[in-house]
Design an enzyme around this catalytic site. Structure first.
Site, PDB file in Angstrom:
ATOM      1  N   LEU A   1       0.855  -1.191   0.000  1.00 53.47           N
ATOM      2  CA  LEU A   1       0.000   0.000   0.000  1.00 53.47           C
ATOM      3  C   LEU A   1       0.896   1.248   0.000  1.00 53.47           C
ATOM      4  CD1 LEU A   1      -3.009   0.448  -0.122  1.00 53.47           C
ATOM      5  CD2 LEU A   1      -3.079   0.516   2.350  1.00 53.47           C
ATOM      6  N   HIS A   2       1.577   1.456  -1.123  1.00 53.43           N
ATOM      7  CA  HIS A   2       2.477   2.596  -1.292  1.00 53.43           C
ATOM      8  C   HIS A   2       1.686   3.807  -1.784  1.00 53.43           C
ATOM      9  CE1 HIS A   2       2.536   2.093  -5.722  1.00 53.43           C
ATOM     10  NE2 HIS A   2       2.292   0.828  -5.381  1.00 53.43           N
ATOM     11  N   ALA A   3       2.363   4.883  -2.138  1.00 54.83           N
ATOM     12  CA  ALA A   3       1.684   6.144  -2.483  1.00 54.83           C
ATOM     13  C   ALA A   3       0.705   6.012  -3.648  1.00 54.83           C
ATOM     14  CB  ALA A   3       2.710   7.231  -2.784  1.00 54.83           C
TER      15      ALA A   3
ATOM     16  N   GLU B   1      -1.663  -2.279 -11.221  1.00 57.46           N
ATOM     17  CA  GLU B   1      -0.263  -1.903 -11.404  1.00 57.46           C
ATOM     18  C   GLU B   1       0.454  -2.725 -12.469  1.00 57.46           C
ATOM     19  OE1 GLU B   1       1.352  -2.084  -7.445  1.00 57.46           O
ATOM     20  OE2 GLU B   1       0.660  -0.058  -7.031  1.00 57.46           O
TER      21      GLU B   1
END
Length: 89
Positions: free
Chosen positions: A14-16, A87
């Site tokens: 759960l990155h930017a 992604e």
């Protein structure tokens, strides 16, 4: 109220960018949406709170959704996690 769990399965967690995509989903709904580890829950409509969770790949998160559109919100959030935040992995 819906109280369920989600697994973070995308490579970067759960990155930017993933958090931003999650905010796009959660902010569309009127329901109160919270995520967390165990009993510690944060507002899933707040980008800084999401980033502070430090949810890497393999983390199991608790999802609590409460409100008039809780079922639709929960379905869309689960779909986003299942799609690995789109992604392209």
């Amino acid at each position: 109220m819906i109280d369920t769990s989600l697994d973070v399965i995308n490579k970067l967690g759960l990155h930017a960018r993933a958090s931003g995509k999650l905010i796009e989903v959660t902010s569309k709904y009127r329901s109160n949406i919270q995520l967390g580890k165990g009993k510690e829950l944060i507002d899933a409509k707040n980008i800084m709170s999401l980033l502070m969770l430090g949810a890497g790949k393999g983390t199991t998160l608790r999802l609590v959704v409460d409100g008039t559109d809780e079922e639709k919100a929960c379905e869309e959030i689960k779909a986003l996690f299942a799609a690995k935040f789109h992604e392209g992995e």
